[in-house]
Motif scaffolding. Sequence first.
Motif, PDB file in Angstrom:
ATOM      1  N   ASP A 190     -69.328  15.767  87.340  1.00  0.00           N
ATOM      2  CA  ASP A 190     -69.739  14.279  87.018  1.00  0.00           C
ATOM      3  C   ASP A 190     -71.007  14.270  86.460  1.00  0.00           C
ATOM      4  O   ASP A 190     -71.410  13.503  85.777  1.00  0.00           O
ATOM      5  N   SER A 191     -71.993  15.349  86.630  1.00  0.00           N
ATOM      6  CA  SER A 191     -73.267  15.579  86.081  1.00  0.00           C
ATOM      7  C   SER A 191     -73.981  14.038  86.226  1.00  0.00           C
ATOM      8  O   SER A 191     -73.609  13.271  87.047  1.00  0.00           O
ATOM      9  N   ILE A 192     -74.984  14.259  85.337  1.00  0.00           N
ATOM     10  CA  ILE A 192     -76.072  12.839  85.432  1.00  0.00           C
ATOM     11  C   ILE A 192     -75.336  11.484  85.180  1.00  0.00           C
ATOM     12  O   ILE A 192     -75.519  10.643  85.806  1.00  0.00           O
ATOM     13  N   LEU A 193     -74.078  11.632  84.566  1.00  0.00           N
ATOM     14  CA  LEU A 193     -73.554   9.988  84.327  1.00  0.00           C
ATOM     15  C   LEU A 193     -72.648   9.836  85.586  1.00  0.00           C
ATOM     16  O   LEU A 193     -72.758   8.759  85.941  1.00  0.00           O
ATOM     17  N   GLY A 194     -72.356  10.820  86.355  1.00  0.00           N
ATOM     18  CA  GLY A 194     -71.540  10.493  87.505  1.00  0.00           C
ATOM     19  C   GLY A 194     -72.528   9.975  88.728  1.00  0.00           C
ATOM     20  O   GLY A 194     -72.169   9.224  89.388  1.00  0.00           O
ATOM     21  N   TRP A 195     -73.733  10.912  88.489  1.00  0.00           N
ATOM     22  CA  TRP A 195     -74.851  10.296  89.319  1.00  0.00           C
ATOM     23  C   TRP A 195     -75.285   9.004  89.258  1.00  0.00           C
ATOM     24  O   TRP A 195     -75.170   8.166  90.172  1.00  0.00           O
ATOM     25  N   CYS A 196     -75.594   8.559  87.981  1.00  0.00           N
ATOM     26  CA  CYS A 196     -75.615   7.303  87.732  1.00  0.00           C
ATOM     27  C   CYS A 196     -74.656   6.274  87.979  1.00  0.00           C
ATOM     28  O   CYS A 196     -74.792   5.233  88.502  1.00  0.00           O
ATOM     29  N   ARG A 197     -73.361   6.589  87.830  1.00  0.00           N
ATOM     30  CA  ARG A 197     -72.228   5.803  87.843  1.00  0.00           C
ATOM     31  C   ARG A 197     -72.184   5.297  89.683  1.00  0.00           C
ATOM     32  O   ARG A 197     -71.717   4.187  89.865  1.00  0.00           O
ATOM     33  N   ASN A 234     -85.627   4.273  86.229  1.00  0.00           N
ATOM     34  CA  ASN A 234     -84.152   3.839  85.786  1.00  0.00           C
ATOM     35  C   ASN A 234     -83.841   4.540  84.568  1.00  0.00           C
ATOM     36  O   ASN A 234     -82.803   3.862  83.839  1.00  0.00           O
ATOM     37  N   ASP A 235     -84.802   5.181  83.866  1.00  0.00           N
ATOM     38  CA  ASP A 235     -84.283   5.784  82.530  1.00  0.00           C
ATOM     39  C   ASP A 235     -83.666   6.876  82.521  1.00  0.00           C
ATOM     40  O   ASP A 235     -83.668   7.545  83.592  1.00  0.00           O
ATOM     41  N   VAL A 236     -82.555   6.942  81.585  1.00  0.00           N
ATOM     42  CA  VAL A 236     -81.727   8.049  81.577  1.00  0.00           C
ATOM     43  C   VAL A 236     -81.260   8.328  80.006  1.00  0.00           C
ATOM     44  O   VAL A 236     -81.035   7.308  79.298  1.00  0.00           O
ATOM     45  N   TRP A 273     -75.401  10.971  74.148  1.00  0.00           N
ATOM     46  CA  TRP A 273     -74.966  10.216  73.288  1.00  0.00           C
ATOM     47  C   TRP A 273     -75.034   8.704  73.655  1.00  0.00           C
ATOM     48  O   TRP A 273     -74.531   8.463  74.865  1.00  0.00           O
ATOM     49  N   ARG A 274     -75.154   7.560  72.978  1.00  0.00           N
ATOM     50  CA  ARG A 274     -74.978   6.139  73.448  1.00  0.00           C
ATOM     51  C   ARG A 274     -73.522   5.824  73.867  1.00  0.00           C
ATOM     52  O   ARG A 274     -73.415   4.838  74.293  1.00  0.00           O
ATOM     53  N   ILE A 275     -72.851   6.609  73.122  1.00  0.00           N
ATOM     54  CA  ILE A 275     -71.492   6.222  73.585  1.00  0.00           C
ATOM     55  C   ILE A 275     -71.019   6.521  74.878  1.00  0.00           C
ATOM     56  O   ILE A 275     -69.908   5.769  75.294  1.00  0.00           O
ATOM     57  N   PHE A 276     -71.666   7.096  75.713  1.00  0.00           N
ATOM     58  CA  PHE A 276     -71.342   7.197  77.046  1.00  0.00           C
ATOM     59  C   PHE A 276     -71.968   6.057  77.919  1.00  0.00           C
ATOM     60  O   PHE A 276     -73.091   5.732  77.891  1.00  0.00           O
ATOM     61  N   HIS A 277     -70.935   5.513  78.847  1.00  0.00           N
ATOM     62  CA  HIS A 277     -71.411   4.114  79.494  1.00  0.00           C
ATOM     63  C   HIS A 277     -72.624   4.714  80.868  1.00  0.00           C
ATOM     64  O   HIS A 277     -72.172   5.650  81.460  1.00  0.00           O
ATOM     65  N   VAL A 278     -73.485   3.899  80.823  1.00  0.00           N
ATOM     66  CA  VAL A 278     -74.368   4.108  81.836  1.00  0.00           C
ATOM     67  C   VAL A 278     -74.361   2.739  82.387  1.00  0.00           C
ATOM     68  O   VAL A 278     -74.505   1.597  81.738  1.00  0.00           O
ATOM     69  N   PRO A 279     -74.592   2.600  83.891  1.00  0.00           N
ATOM     70  CA  PRO A 279     -74.303   1.300  84.494  1.00  0.00           C
ATOM     71  C   PRO A 279     -75.867   0.376  84.015  1.00  0.00           C
ATOM     72  O   PRO A 279     -76.689   0.875  83.596  1.00  0.00           O
ATOM     73  N   ASP A 280     -75.761  -0.751  84.123  1.00  0.00           N
ATOM     74  CA  ASP A 280     -76.635  -1.762  83.678  1.00  0.00           C
ATOM     75  C   ASP A 280     -77.960  -1.577  84.382  1.00  0.00           C
ATOM     76  O   ASP A 280     -78.832  -1.718  83.931  1.00  0.00           O
ATOM     77  N   GLU A 281     -77.832  -1.147  85.802  1.00  0.00           N
ATOM     78  CA  GLU A 281     -79.216  -0.672  86.143  1.00  0.00           C
ATOM     79  C   GLU A 281     -80.148   0.280  85.851  1.00  0.00           C
ATOM     80  O   GLU A 281     -81.273   0.457  86.235  1.00  0.00           O
TER      81      GLU A 281
END
Length: 165
Positions: free
Chosen positions: A115-122, A136-138, A142-150
């Motif tokens: 899940d890596s850092i995206l899973g951690w953020c999700r 809260n910076d990540v 690529w910007r195509i990967f969704h990161v939660p709004d927070e």
Amino acid sequence: MSLGDLIIRLCDAGFGAFEAARRLLCQRRVKTITTSDLQSAMTSRETSPVLVDVRSDSEHAVSRIPGAITQQEYKAGSEELAGRRVVAYCTVGGRSYLFARKLVAGGVDAVNYRDSILGWCRAGLPLESPDGKATNDVHPYWRIFHVPDEYEVRTNASQDAQSGL
């Protein structure tokens, strides 16, 4: 489904198939760890795993999972870290799979945090800057990967500063 999510699913399927082929060839299995299992291991009273961030310098210059070290730091201190489980992570689990596979082939107890850092953020979990401060910076590669709004997406620190991001 977003393009980023499609890429993640394709990576998961591809590395799953690759791992199945490796098992058919009687090669050591590269296990995975879930976000909840990683979080539990990191807060356990037992020896916590060595969390290795295998992302690029520009990615881990923005943030990391708390307590993580870089691949270079791991290599420099591998003798003193011997005997501890290694958990490798990147953005979506591909680069970390390759790193974990190399370690497993060398007899190290290593797993891939797919899940890596995206899973951690999700999962809404905290990140830290390279100097250990909460952030809260990540950098999602690529910007195509969704990161939660927070979380704040930072793909190029100097460019983001110039554009006011």
